[in-house]
Design a protein around this motif. Structure first.
Motif, PDB file in Angstrom:
ATOM      1  N   HIS A   1       0.833  -1.207   0.000  1.00 15.56           N
ATOM      2  CA  HIS A   1       0.000   0.000   0.000  1.00 15.56           C
ATOM      3  C   HIS A   1       0.865   1.253   0.000  1.00 15.56           C
ATOM      4  CE1 HIS A   1      -4.146  -1.261   0.127  1.00 15.56           C
ATOM      5  NE2 HIS A   1      -3.932  -2.097   1.126  1.00 15.56           N
ATOM      6  N   ARG A   2       1.977   1.222   0.733  1.00 13.32           N
ATOM      7  CA  ARG A   2       2.832   2.403   0.798  1.00 13.32           C
ATOM      8  C   ARG A   2       3.380   2.755  -0.578  1.00 13.32           C
ATOM      9  NH1 ARG A   2       9.047   2.940   2.885  1.00 13.32           N
ATOM     10  NH2 ARG A   2       9.243   5.171   2.440  1.00 13.32           N
ATOM     11  N   TRP A   3       3.918   1.762  -1.286  1.00 10.98           N
ATOM     12  CA  TRP A   3       4.526   2.056  -2.580  1.00 10.98           C
ATOM     13  C   TRP A   3       3.474   2.322  -3.653  1.00 10.98           C
ATOM     14  CZ3 TRP A   3       8.933   3.839  -1.845  1.00 10.98           C
ATOM     15  CH2 TRP A   3       9.798   3.295  -0.886  1.00 10.98           C
ATOM     16  N   GLN A   4       2.298   1.738  -3.482  1.00 14.63           N
ATOM     17  CA  GLN A   4       1.203   2.068  -4.393  1.00 14.63           C
ATOM     18  C   GLN A   4       0.871   3.551  -4.309  1.00 14.63           C
ATOM     19  OE1 GLN A   4      -2.243   2.683  -3.053  1.00 14.63           O
ATOM     20  NE2 GLN A   4      -2.878   3.317  -5.108  1.00 14.63           N
ATOM     21  N   GLN A   5       0.871   4.101  -3.117  1.00 14.88           N
ATOM     22  CA  GLN A   5       0.560   5.511  -2.941  1.00 14.88           C
ATOM     23  C   GLN A   5       1.624   6.403  -3.572  1.00 14.88           C
ATOM     24  OE1 GLN A   5      -0.004   5.886   1.291  1.00 14.88           O
ATOM     25  NE2 GLN A   5      -1.846   4.599   1.275  1.00 14.88           N
ATOM     26  N   VAL A   6       2.888   5.966  -3.503  1.00 15.52           N
ATOM     27  CA  VAL A   6       3.967   6.734  -4.134  1.00 15.52           C
ATOM     28  C   VAL A   6       3.790   6.741  -5.646  1.00 15.52           C
ATOM     29  CG1 VAL A   6       6.452   6.805  -4.584  1.00 15.52           C
ATOM     30  CG2 VAL A   6       5.610   6.364  -2.263  1.00 15.52           C
ATOM     31  N   LEU A   7       3.584   5.563  -6.231  1.00 16.84           N
ATOM     32  CA  LEU A   7       3.429   5.485  -7.679  1.00 16.84           C
ATOM     33  C   LEU A   7       2.171   6.209  -8.154  1.00 16.84           C
ATOM     34  CD1 LEU A   7       4.468   1.794  -8.514  1.00 16.84           C
ATOM     35  CD2 LEU A   7       5.844   3.872  -8.664  1.00 16.84           C
ATOM     36  N   ALA A   8       1.107   6.099  -7.359  1.00 17.53           N
ATOM     37  CA  ALA A   8      -0.173   6.683  -7.770  1.00 17.53           C
ATOM     38  C   ALA A   8      -0.122   8.198  -7.868  1.00 17.53           C
ATOM     39  CB  ALA A   8      -1.278   6.260  -6.807  1.00 17.53           C
ATOM     40  N   GLU A   9       0.876   8.821  -7.245  1.00 22.18           N
ATOM     41  CA  GLU A   9       1.047  10.266  -7.403  1.00 22.18           C
ATOM     42  C   GLU A   9       1.398  10.626  -8.844  1.00 22.18           C
ATOM     43  OE1 GLU A   9       4.158  11.270  -4.759  1.00 22.18           O
ATOM     44  OE2 GLU A   9       3.023  10.869  -2.926  1.00 22.18           O
ATOM     45  N   ALA A  10       1.964   9.650  -9.566  1.00 23.45           N
ATOM     46  CA  ALA A  10       2.443   9.919 -10.919  1.00 23.45           C
ATOM     47  C   ALA A  10       1.653   9.195 -11.995  1.00 23.45           C
ATOM     48  CB  ALA A  10       3.920   9.522 -11.020  1.00 23.45           C
ATOM     49  N   VAL A  11       1.229   7.964 -11.728  1.00 20.99           N
ATOM     50  CA  VAL A  11       0.578   7.136 -12.742  1.00 20.99           C
ATOM     51  C   VAL A  11      -0.484   6.286 -12.052  1.00 20.99           C
ATOM     52  CG1 VAL A  11       2.308   5.301 -12.509  1.00 20.99           C
ATOM     53  CG2 VAL A  11       0.990   5.488 -14.620  1.00 20.99           C
ATOM     54  N   PRO A  12      -1.641   6.064 -12.658  1.00 21.83           N
ATOM     55  CA  PRO A  12      -2.690   5.274 -12.003  1.00 21.83           C
ATOM     56  C   PRO A  12      -2.174   3.901 -11.591  1.00 21.83           C
ATOM     57  CG  PRO A  12      -3.550   6.341 -13.969  1.00 21.83           C
ATOM     58  CD  PRO A  12      -2.073   6.568 -13.984  1.00 21.83           C
ATOM     59  N   THR A  13      -2.245   3.605 -10.294  1.00 24.96           N
ATOM     60  CA  THR A  13      -1.695   2.365  -9.756  1.00 24.96           C
ATOM     61  C   THR A  13      -2.652   1.798  -8.717  1.00 24.96           C
ATOM     62  OG1 THR A  13       0.553   3.230 -10.031  1.00 24.96           O
ATOM     63  CG2 THR A  13       0.297   1.281  -8.649  1.00 24.96           C
ATOM     64  N   GLN A  14      -2.902   0.503  -8.804  1.00 23.03           N
ATOM     65  CA  GLN A  14      -3.773  -0.171  -7.853  1.00 23.03           C
ATOM     66  C   GLN A  14      -3.004  -1.276  -7.143  1.00 23.03           C
ATOM     67  OE1 GLN A  14      -7.367  -1.535  -9.812  1.00 23.03           O
ATOM     68  NE2 GLN A  14      -7.435   0.267 -11.136  1.00 23.03           N
ATOM     69  N   ALA A  15      -3.207  -1.402  -5.844  1.00 24.73           N
ATOM     70  CA  ALA A  15      -2.649  -2.520  -5.085  1.00 24.73           C
ATOM     71  C   ALA A  15      -3.624  -3.687  -5.179  1.00 24.73           C
ATOM     72  CB  ALA A  15      -2.428  -2.122  -3.624  1.00 24.73           C
ATOM     73  N   ILE A  16      -3.113  -4.880  -5.451  1.00 23.43           N
ATOM     74  CA  ILE A  16      -4.002  -6.020  -5.674  1.00 23.43           C
ATOM     75  C   ILE A  16      -3.602  -7.220  -4.829  1.00 23.43           C
ATOM     76  CG2 ILE A  16      -4.679  -5.377  -8.009  1.00 23.43           C
ATOM     77  CD1 ILE A  16      -2.599  -7.426  -9.040  1.00 23.43           C
ATOM     78  N   ASP A  17      -4.604  -8.001  -4.427  1.00 22.82           N
ATOM     79  CA  ASP A  17      -4.392  -9.301  -3.806  1.00 22.82           C
ATOM     80  C   ASP A  17      -3.968 -10.310  -4.879  1.00 22.82           C
ATOM     81  OD1 ASP A  17      -5.420  -8.114  -1.479  1.00 22.82           O
ATOM     82  OD2 ASP A  17      -7.459  -8.795  -1.923  1.00 22.82           O
ATOM     83  N   ASN A  18      -3.444 -11.443  -4.431  1.00 19.65           N
ATOM     84  CA  ASN A  18      -3.151 -12.568  -5.324  1.00 19.65           C
ATOM     85  C   ASN A  18      -2.359 -12.120  -6.550  1.00 19.65           C
ATOM     86  OD1 ASN A  18      -3.145 -15.131  -6.520  1.00 19.65           O
ATOM     87  ND2 ASN A  18      -5.181 -14.871  -7.412  1.00 19.65           N
ATOM     88  N   PHE A  19      -1.191 -11.534  -6.293  1.00 19.94           N
ATOM     89  CA  PHE A  19      -0.385 -11.023  -7.401  1.00 19.94           C
ATOM     90  C   PHE A  19       0.063 -12.141  -8.336  1.00 19.94           C
ATOM     91  CE2 PHE A  19       3.635  -9.811  -9.376  1.00 19.94           C
ATOM     92  CZ  PHE A  19       3.244  -8.645 -10.025  1.00 19.94           C
ATOM     93  N   VAL A  20       0.398 -13.305  -7.792  1.00 21.75           N
ATOM     94  CA  VAL A  20       0.833 -14.414  -8.637  1.00 21.75           C
ATOM     95  C   VAL A  20      -0.268 -14.798  -9.620  1.00 21.75           C
ATOM     96  CG1 VAL A  20       1.495 -16.853  -8.650  1.00 21.75           C
ATOM     97  CG2 VAL A  20       2.519 -15.289  -6.985  1.00 21.75           C
ATOM     98  N   GLY A  21      -1.504 -14.850  -9.140  1.00 20.65           N
ATOM     99  CA  GLY A  21      -2.617 -15.142 -10.033  1.00 20.65           C
ATOM    100  C   GLY A  21      -2.795 -14.068 -11.088  1.00 20.65           C
ATOM    101  N   ALA A  22      -2.546 -12.804 -10.697  1.00 23.21           N
ATOM    102  CA  ALA A  22      -2.644 -11.711 -11.665  1.00 23.21           C
ATOM    103  C   ALA A  22      -1.542 -11.803 -12.719  1.00 23.21           C
ATOM    104  CB  ALA A  22      -2.573 -10.370 -10.941  1.00 23.21           C
ATOM    105  N   GLN A  23      -0.355 -12.305 -12.330  1.00 22.29           N
ATOM    106  CA  GLN A  23       0.695 -12.518 -13.326  1.00 22.29           C
ATOM    107  C   GLN A  23       0.223 -13.473 -14.418  1.00 22.29           C
ATOM    108  OE1 GLN A  23       3.973 -13.593 -10.454  1.00 22.29           O
ATOM    109  NE2 GLN A  23       5.176 -12.339 -11.860  1.00 22.29           N
ATOM    110  N   TRP A  24      -0.489 -14.499 -14.022  1.00 23.34           N
ATOM    111  CA  TRP A  24      -1.009 -15.442 -15.017  1.00 23.34           C
ATOM    112  C   TRP A  24      -2.089 -14.800 -15.886  1.00 23.34           C
ATOM    113  CZ3 TRP A  24      -0.025 -20.331 -16.785  1.00 23.34           C
ATOM    114  CH2 TRP A  24       1.032 -21.010 -16.170  1.00 23.34           C
TER     115      TRP A  24
END
Length: 333
Positions: A155-178
């Motif tokens: 969540h912390r780094w999502q907030q940093v990135l979101a200042e510049a580019v639309p960014t969402q923090a997501i559960d189950n990142f491995v599943g999202a990679q697929w």
């Protein structure tokens, strides 16, 4: 904040520019004509997030440790790029912005003291001239790690990135990679034919092959026990349903993706590599499906042939016509 962007190509250039505009102290690594162009003129961003110009520090290798690093190289270049900068990166927070399945594990292995994350970007951008990035589709980036719920650091780094580019923090990142791997089945056929993604999807025969490659990827993921992550209206339930459809009905998926791209030609990252005379990341996309299939005791013949055809184009330096491609698939049955 001191932020390093490793690899200033299409995605790296986009992130570096937007983070600079947001007020961060950005350093990029680049080589050759790209490094020269950035040093002389900065990075120019056009299209979806532009216009914008940034003048980040540009180096071949980092000389100062950042607080946050984004690894934005092609998948096949990640290990060497991280190794080249490991002395400065180890201990920093590192976000791997990359296609394929291996990037986060590679960073974790090479940077044992770093806090590692993965990012999946749906931004489509063309990098056909050093120092110039044209965003053809402005879309979100998804940040996470592991197979569980989002943690506080994400969540912390999502907030940093979101200042510049639309960014969402997501559960189950491995599943999202697929899920992203399935989406990335859009890339190889443009690299084989020289056509944009939109033109490939508009061709009924090529669209069918693309659909078969996507369906094969989903079926392999299911055999590997993957619960697909949610991304851009795709998720586990929809992809599992897609895996059971005949090819003619399944073609709605690439057609839906094409509709979201708009009319500006999307060249796809693999085609852009071919036109620059560089190695592509097909072994980490369609090739990853083939390897994962073998690990599960099955085969992925559609993606195996697609991978072989991309390598053929790399070696020959000439594209295949759609008719040639379809004939090769017909003979392979």
């Amino acid at each position: 904040m001191r932020i390093a962007v490793i690899g200033a190509g299409a995605l790296g250039g986009t992130f570096a520019t937007l983070l600079s505009v947001a007020g961060h102290d950005v350093t990029v690594t680049a080589r050759g004509a790209g490094l020269t162009a950035i040093r002389e003129h900065g990075i120019r961003l056009e299209g979806g997030f532009g216009p914008a110009t940034a003048h980040p520090h540009a180096l071949e290798r980092l000389v100062e440790a950042p607080e946050l690093a984004l690894v934005c190289t092609k998948a096949q270049d990640a290990e060497s790029a991280i190794s080249d900068n490991a002395a400065m990166l180890d201990g920093a927070a590192v976000i791997v912005v990359q296609n394929g399945l291996d990037g986060v594990d590679t960073a974790r292995r090479l940077l044992p003291r770093s806090d590692g994350f993965g990012a999946l970007s749906i931004i489509a951008a063309n990098y056909t001239q050093p120092g110039l990035v044209t965003v053809t589709t402005a879309a979100p980036t998804y940040l996470g790690r592991g197979s569980g719920p989002v943690d506080a650091a994400t969540h912390r780094w999502q907030q940093v990135l979101a200042e510049a580019v639309p960014t969402q923090a997501i559960d189950n990142f491995v599943g999202a990679q697929w899920t992203k791997l399935v989406v990335n089945m859009l890339n190889a056929l443009p690299a084989i034919t020289g056509l944009s993604v939109q033109d490939v999807v508009a061709n009924p025969g090529l669209r069918r092959v693309m659909t078969l490659s996507m369906r094969e990827a989903v079926r392999v993921g299911m055999r590997r026990g993957i619960r697909f992550g949610a991304m851009q209206a795709l998720g586990d339930r929809r992809l599992r349903a897609f895996s059971t459809l005949p090819a003619v009905a399944g073609q709605l998926l690439p057609l839906m993706m094409r509709a979201r791209m708009g009319s500006v030609p999307n060249l796809g990252s693999t085609l852009q590599s071919v036109t620059r005379g560089q190695r592509t990341e097909v072994d980490y996309l369609n090739g990853a499906v083939v390897r994962e299939a073998a690990a599960s005791g099955t085969t992925a013949p559609v993606n195996a042939l697609i991978t072989a055809l991309v390598h053929e184009v790399e070696e020959r330096g000439t594209f295949l016509t759609p008719a040639d491609v379809l004939a090769r698939f017909s003979r392979s049955r």
